[in-house]
Design a protein around this motif. Structure first.
Motif, PDB file in Angstrom:
ATOM      1  N   GLY A 190       8.042   7.966  -0.197  1.00  0.00           N
ATOM      2  CA  GLY A 190       7.647   6.571  -0.421  1.00  0.00           C
ATOM      3  C   GLY A 190       8.630   5.603   0.218  1.00  0.00           C
ATOM      4  O   GLY A 190       8.229   4.670   0.936  1.00  0.00           O
ATOM      5  N   LYS A 244       0.844  -1.198   0.000  1.00  0.00           N
ATOM      6  CA  LYS A 244       0.000   0.000   0.000  1.00  0.00           C
ATOM      7  C   LYS A 244       0.885   1.256   0.000  1.00  0.00           C
ATOM      8  O   LYS A 244       0.633   2.218  -0.754  1.00  0.00           O
ATOM      9  CB  LYS A 244      -0.908  -0.025   1.236  1.00  0.00           C
ATOM     10  CG  LYS A 244      -1.983   1.045   1.244  1.00  0.00           C
ATOM     11  CD  LYS A 244      -3.063   0.702   2.279  1.00  0.00           C
ATOM     12  CE  LYS A 244      -4.228   1.671   2.221  1.00  0.00           C
ATOM     13  NZ  LYS A 244      -3.940   2.974   2.786  1.00  0.00           N
ATOM     14  N   SER A 295       1.727   6.395  -7.112  1.00  0.00           N
ATOM     15  CA  SER A 295       0.652   7.291  -7.537  1.00  0.00           C
ATOM     16  C   SER A 295       1.090   8.757  -7.334  1.00  0.00           C
ATOM     17  O   SER A 295       0.807   9.616  -8.173  1.00  0.00           O
ATOM     18  CB  SER A 295      -0.594   6.916  -6.751  1.00  0.00           C
ATOM     19  OG  SER A 295      -1.342   7.998  -6.432  1.00  0.00           O
ATOM     20  N   ALA A 296       1.823   9.039  -6.241  1.00  0.00           N
ATOM     21  CA  ALA A 296       2.316  10.403  -5.981  1.00  0.00           C
ATOM     22  C   ALA A 296       3.355  10.804  -7.021  1.00  0.00           C
ATOM     23  O   ALA A 296       3.397  11.954  -7.481  1.00  0.00           O
ATOM     24  CB  ALA A 296       2.897  10.483  -4.579  1.00  0.00           C
ATOM     25  N   ASP A 333       2.366   1.571  -3.480  1.00  0.00           N
ATOM     26  CA  ASP A 333       1.338   2.027  -4.442  1.00  0.00           C
ATOM     27  C   ASP A 333       1.058   3.520  -4.290  1.00  0.00           C
ATOM     28  O   ASP A 333       0.927   4.243  -5.276  1.00  0.00           O
ATOM     29  CB  ASP A 333       0.037   1.235  -4.247  1.00  0.00           C
ATOM     30  CG  ASP A 333       0.173  -0.209  -4.742  1.00  0.00           C
ATOM     31  OD1 ASP A 333       1.155  -0.502  -5.455  1.00  0.00           O
ATOM     32  OD2 ASP A 333      -0.694  -1.057  -4.396  1.00  0.00           O
ATOM     33  N   ASN A 334       0.985   3.959  -3.018  1.00  0.00           N
ATOM     34  CA  ASN A 334       0.763   5.392  -2.751  1.00  0.00           C
ATOM     35  C   ASN A 334       1.909   6.233  -3.302  1.00  0.00           C
ATOM     36  O   ASN A 334       1.694   7.311  -3.870  1.00  0.00           O
ATOM     37  CB  ASN A 334       0.620   5.651  -1.243  1.00  0.00           C
ATOM     38  CG  ASN A 334      -0.687   5.108  -0.699  1.00  0.00           C
ATOM     39  OD1 ASN A 334      -1.590   4.784  -1.468  1.00  0.00           O
ATOM     40  ND2 ASN A 334      -0.801   4.992   0.618  1.00  0.00           N
TER      41      ASN A 334
END
Length: 223
Positions: A55, A30, A37-38, A33-34
């Motif tokens: 990250g 998670k 996406s950032a 993935d965050n």
């Protein structure tokens, strides 16, 4: 990268079950993935760099537990089963020595169950070890006190012998009845004292005193 390293440290964690590892890996995924996406939505190089650093820090910040929650909960259930059994042993009519012996048996089952819980690598195996442990603890039987049973048998044997001796005399029916009642009362008192006794020694004393007082009842006429 950071995710691969984190997954590797999760895989090599010694005490975790497969389920525990999966749960921590999901947290790491998670965070990754965050971060992705950032990075994808970053407008310039600085924002990309910041998203990357954040990250990596977030992934590295995920703690790989040293202890398994699944195993901890299973061990707590074992301790609870043992406490329930020990309380029942304490509430029984056994002597202190008999209680201690029985509690040793319970402690042995606890040790076996916890060893099997620790050795399990899958959540299902932890659950099986817990269930088997609880069953084994619950199956420890609380018997009647052997020392008290033996003592009561000795009293009843002495009583039967004394009754036989009284009835074998040429005393009157009234005298026989009075002596038999006296013997019966002494036997009842002795059995009550045996049941109240809390140690093997106290049981022995109550038995010996009871047998002696019964034996000392005369079988000759008082007149």
């Amino acid at each position: 990268g950071a995710l691969a390293e984190k997954n590797n440290s999760i895989d090599t964690a010694p005490n975790l079950t497969d389920g525990d590892k999966q749960s921590v890996k999901e947290q790491a995924k998670k965070a990754a993935d965050n971060a992705k996406s950032a990075i994808n939505t970053a407008q310039d190089n600085d924002a990309v760099k910041k998203a990357q650093t954040d990250g990596v820090n977030n992934i590295n910040g995920i703690t790989v537990p040293t202890d398994s929650d699944v195993k901890k909960n299973a061990k707590e259930a074992i301790d609870q089963a043992a406490k329930t059994k020990d309380d029942a042993i304490d509430a029984s009519n056994l002597t202190a020595e008999e209680k201690a012996d029985l509690k040793k048996k319970v402690a042995g089952e606890v040790k076996t169950a916890k060893y099997n819980i620790d050795a399990a690598t899958k959540d299902a195996d932890v659950k099986t070890a817990q269930t088997n442990g609880e069953k084994a603890i619950n199956a420890v039987e609380i018997p009647a006190s052997a020392s008290k049973t033996d003592a009561i048998n000795a009293i009843n044997t002495a009583l039967a012998a004394k009754k036989g001796a009284i009835n074998g005399t040429d005393l009157t029916a009234e005298e026989k009845t009075a002596l038999v009642n006296q013997a019966q009362k002494l036997a009842d008192d002795a059995i009550a004292n045996i049941n109240k006794a809390t140690t093997n020694d106290a049981v022995k004393t109550a038995k010996n005193t009871g047998v002696e007082t019964i034996n000392n009842i005369p079988t000759t006429s008082a007149t």
